[in-house]
Write a protein that holds these residues in place. Structure first.
Motif, PDB file in Angstrom:
ATOM      1  N   ILE A 100       0.814  -1.330   0.070  1.00  0.00           N
ATOM      2  CA  ILE A 100      -0.037   0.173   0.049  1.00  0.00           C
ATOM      3  C   ILE A 100       0.948   1.037   0.141  1.00  0.00           C
ATOM      4  O   ILE A 100       0.655   2.298  -0.637  1.00  0.00           O
ATOM      5  CB  ILE A 100      -0.890  -0.084   1.279  1.00  0.00           C
ATOM      6  CG1 ILE A 100      -1.898  -1.211   1.089  1.00  0.00           C
ATOM      7  CG2 ILE A 100      -1.771   1.412   1.298  1.00  0.00           C
ATOM      8  CD1 ILE A 100      -2.955  -1.323   2.328  1.00  0.00           C
ATOM      9  N   LEU A 101       2.055   1.225   0.806  1.00  0.00           N
ATOM     10  CA  LEU A 101       2.805   2.405   0.908  1.00  0.00           C
ATOM     11  C   LEU A 101       3.582   2.444  -0.293  1.00  0.00           C
ATOM     12  O   LEU A 101       4.521   3.613  -0.441  1.00  0.00           O
ATOM     13  CB  LEU A 101       3.578   2.311   2.105  1.00  0.00           C
ATOM     14  CG  LEU A 101       2.719   2.316   3.510  1.00  0.00           C
ATOM     15  CD1 LEU A 101       3.619   2.011   4.714  1.00  0.00           C
ATOM     16  CD2 LEU A 101       2.020   3.710   3.646  1.00  0.00           C
ATOM     17  N   ILE A 102       3.618   1.629  -1.180  1.00  0.00           N
ATOM     18  CA  ILE A 102       4.505   1.814  -2.531  1.00  0.00           C
ATOM     19  C   ILE A 102       3.403   2.324  -3.546  1.00  0.00           C
ATOM     20  O   ILE A 102       3.885   3.119  -4.152  1.00  0.00           O
ATOM     21  CB  ILE A 102       5.128   0.482  -2.928  1.00  0.00           C
ATOM     22  CG1 ILE A 102       6.485   0.151  -2.021  1.00  0.00           C
ATOM     23  CG2 ILE A 102       5.663   0.528  -4.278  1.00  0.00           C
ATOM     24  CD1 ILE A 102       7.001  -1.040  -2.127  1.00  0.00           C
ATOM     25  N   HIS A 103       2.223   1.827  -3.490  1.00  0.00           N
ATOM     26  CA  HIS A 103       1.189   1.726  -4.630  1.00  0.00           C
ATOM     27  C   HIS A 103       0.693   3.284  -4.442  1.00  0.00           C
ATOM     28  O   HIS A 103       0.790   4.090  -5.543  1.00  0.00           O
ATOM     29  CB  HIS A 103      -0.208   0.978  -4.179  1.00  0.00           C
ATOM     30  CG  HIS A 103      -1.323   1.435  -4.903  1.00  0.00           C
ATOM     31  ND1 HIS A 103      -1.674   1.017  -6.190  1.00  0.00           N
ATOM     32  CD2 HIS A 103      -2.354   1.582  -4.333  1.00  0.00           C
ATOM     33  CE1 HIS A 103      -2.758   1.256  -6.535  1.00  0.00           C
ATOM     34  NE2 HIS A 103      -3.354   1.906  -5.633  1.00  0.00           N
ATOM     35  N   ALA A 104       0.405   3.780  -3.163  1.00  0.00           N
ATOM     36  CA  ALA A 104       0.053   5.136  -3.066  1.00  0.00           C
ATOM     37  C   ALA A 104       0.997   6.263  -3.698  1.00  0.00           C
ATOM     38  O   ALA A 104       0.481   7.203  -4.389  1.00  0.00           O
ATOM     39  CB  ALA A 104      -0.381   5.480  -1.705  1.00  0.00           C
ATOM     40  N   PRO A 105       2.289   6.571  -3.250  1.00  0.00           N
ATOM     41  CA  PRO A 105       3.056   7.539  -3.939  1.00  0.00           C
ATOM     42  C   PRO A 105       3.555   7.488  -5.243  1.00  0.00           C
ATOM     43  O   PRO A 105       3.523   8.300  -5.728  1.00  0.00           O
ATOM     44  CB  PRO A 105       4.403   7.393  -2.893  1.00  0.00           C
ATOM     45  CG  PRO A 105       4.166   5.964  -2.286  1.00  0.00           C
ATOM     46  CD  PRO A 105       3.008   5.589  -2.027  1.00  0.00           C
ATOM     47  N   VAL A 106       3.428   6.124  -5.871  1.00  0.00           N
ATOM     48  CA  VAL A 106       3.647   6.013  -7.114  1.00  0.00           C
ATOM     49  C   VAL A 106       2.613   6.722  -7.960  1.00  0.00           C
ATOM     50  O   VAL A 106       2.728   7.330  -8.994  1.00  0.00           O
ATOM     51  CB  VAL A 106       3.892   4.597  -7.583  1.00  0.00           C
ATOM     52  CG1 VAL A 106       3.766   4.414  -9.105  1.00  0.00           C
ATOM     53  CG2 VAL A 106       5.312   4.049  -6.988  1.00  0.00           C
ATOM     54  N   ALA A 107       1.358   6.268  -7.379  1.00  0.00           N
ATOM     55  CA  ALA A 107       0.011   6.907  -8.186  1.00  0.00           C
ATOM     56  C   ALA A 107      -0.022   8.380  -7.946  1.00  0.00           C
ATOM     57  O   ALA A 107      -0.258   8.957  -8.895  1.00  0.00           O
ATOM     58  CB  ALA A 107      -1.075   6.132  -7.557  1.00  0.00           C
ATOM     59  N   VAL A 108       0.477   8.872  -7.005  1.00  0.00           N
ATOM     60  CA  VAL A 108       0.348  10.486  -6.669  1.00  0.00           C
ATOM     61  C   VAL A 108       1.468  10.960  -7.519  1.00  0.00           C
ATOM     62  O   VAL A 108       1.131  11.904  -8.133  1.00  0.00           O
ATOM     63  CB  VAL A 108       0.610  10.641  -4.988  1.00  0.00           C
ATOM     64  CG1 VAL A 108       0.976  12.255  -4.943  1.00  0.00           C
ATOM     65  CG2 VAL A 108      -0.543  10.192  -4.091  1.00  0.00           C
ATOM     66  N   ILE A 109       2.721  10.482  -7.689  1.00  0.00           N
ATOM     67  CA  ILE A 109       3.720  10.995  -8.725  1.00  0.00           C
ATOM     68  C   ILE A 109       2.939  11.016  -9.814  1.00  0.00           C
ATOM     69  O   ILE A 109       3.403  12.044 -10.607  1.00  0.00           O
ATOM     70  CB  ILE A 109       4.982  10.564  -8.369  1.00  0.00           C
ATOM     71  CG1 ILE A 109       5.465  10.719  -7.061  1.00  0.00           C
ATOM     72  CG2 ILE A 109       5.905  10.997  -9.462  1.00  0.00           C
ATOM     73  CD1 ILE A 109       6.789   9.893  -6.659  1.00  0.00           C
ATOM     74  N   GLY A 110       2.564  10.001 -10.532  1.00  0.00           N
ATOM     75  CA  GLY A 110       2.111   9.907 -11.735  1.00  0.00           C
ATOM     76  C   GLY A 110       0.835  11.183 -11.789  1.00  0.00           C
ATOM     77  O   GLY A 110       1.116  11.392 -13.051  1.00  0.00           O
ATOM     78  N   LEU A 111      -0.105  10.986 -11.011  1.00  0.00           N
ATOM     79  CA  LEU A 111      -1.097  12.187 -11.068  1.00  0.00           C
ATOM     80  C   LEU A 111      -0.444  13.476 -11.038  1.00  0.00           C
ATOM     81  O   LEU A 111      -0.974  14.336 -11.959  1.00  0.00           O
ATOM     82  CB  LEU A 111      -2.089  12.025  -9.764  1.00  0.00           C
ATOM     83  CG  LEU A 111      -3.062  13.037  -9.865  1.00  0.00           C
ATOM     84  CD1 LEU A 111      -3.984  12.938 -11.126  1.00  0.00           C
ATOM     85  CD2 LEU A 111      -4.278  12.655  -8.701  1.00  0.00           C
ATOM     86  N   VAL A 112       0.456  13.791 -10.408  1.00  0.00           N
ATOM     87  CA  VAL A 112       1.087  15.060 -10.242  1.00  0.00           C
ATOM     88  C   VAL A 112       1.710  15.447 -11.730  1.00  0.00           C
ATOM     89  O   VAL A 112       1.502  16.398 -12.348  1.00  0.00           O
ATOM     90  CB  VAL A 112       2.120  15.202  -9.101  1.00  0.00           C
ATOM     91  CG1 VAL A 112       2.914  16.507  -9.450  1.00  0.00           C
ATOM     92  CG2 VAL A 112       1.530  15.368  -8.066  1.00  0.00           C
ATOM     93  N   LEU A 113       2.690  14.434 -12.161  1.00  0.00           N
ATOM     94  CA  LEU A 113       3.085  14.508 -13.468  1.00  0.00           C
ATOM     95  C   LEU A 113       2.115  14.930 -14.794  1.00  0.00           C
ATOM     96  O   LEU A 113       2.220  15.658 -15.460  1.00  0.00           O
ATOM     97  CB  LEU A 113       4.000  13.560 -14.124  1.00  0.00           C
ATOM     98  CG  LEU A 113       5.243  13.169 -13.259  1.00  0.00           C
ATOM     99  CD1 LEU A 113       5.930  12.098 -13.489  1.00  0.00           C
ATOM    100  CD2 LEU A 113       6.325  14.371 -13.757  1.00  0.00           C
ATOM    101  N   LEU A 114       1.036  13.904 -14.780  1.00  0.00           N
ATOM    102  CA  LEU A 114      -0.127  14.181 -15.738  1.00  0.00           C
ATOM    103  C   LEU A 114      -0.580  15.547 -15.453  1.00  0.00           C
ATOM    104  O   LEU A 114      -0.927  16.261 -16.355  1.00  0.00           O
ATOM    105  CB  LEU A 114      -1.229  13.192 -15.332  1.00  0.00           C
ATOM    106  CG  LEU A 114      -2.311  13.072 -16.323  1.00  0.00           C
ATOM    107  CD1 LEU A 114      -1.935  12.753 -17.889  1.00  0.00           C
ATOM    108  CD2 LEU A 114      -3.202  12.047 -16.031  1.00  0.00           C
TER     109      LEU A 114
END
Length: 120
Positions: A100-114
């Motif tokens: 969970i603690l890996i899934h969340a920040p990867v998704a957040v960074i992807g969303l910020v880039l997008l």
């Protein structure tokens, strides 16, 4: 609908997905119990809808490199979400905190880039 509008709608869908993800993580970490399956499914369906829009907009009209990078990270997060769902949640096993603690920040960074790429 033009590609820019599709990308903006996708960002909103991903933001809603993130809010649901925070709720899922909050349930998991505060009560040590499984979050409701319906909420997990909604989380995944919103993410899938956003991914579909971004992929279609990217193929149909092109998009900036930062948006592609965000899409790749969101795809990696999606794979992690599928693992969380099928290997743990579906089988009524406790969701592993490290994943969970890996899934969340990867998704957040992807969303910020997008998001940065779309509203540039």
């Amino acid at each position: 609908m033009d590609s820019q509008t599709m990308l903006k709608v996708a960002v909103v869908l991903f933001a809603l997905t993130g809010a649901g993800g925070l709720l899922l993580a909050g349930i998991r970490f505060s009560s040590k119990r499984q979050p409701p399956a319906s909420l997990a499914m909604l989380h995944g369906m919103l993410a899938g809808s956003g991914m579909t829009l971004v992929i279609y907009a990217g193929i149909a009209a092109g998009m900036p490199n930062g948006a592609w990078a965000g899409l790749i990270l969101l795809g990696i997060a999606a794979v992690g979400g599928v693992v969380l769902n099928l290997a743990y949640h579906w089988r009524n096993k406790e969701l592993p905190a490290p994943l969970i603690l890996i899934h969340a920040p990867v998704a957040v960074i992807g969303l910020v880039l997008l998001t940065v790429s779309v509203w540039k």
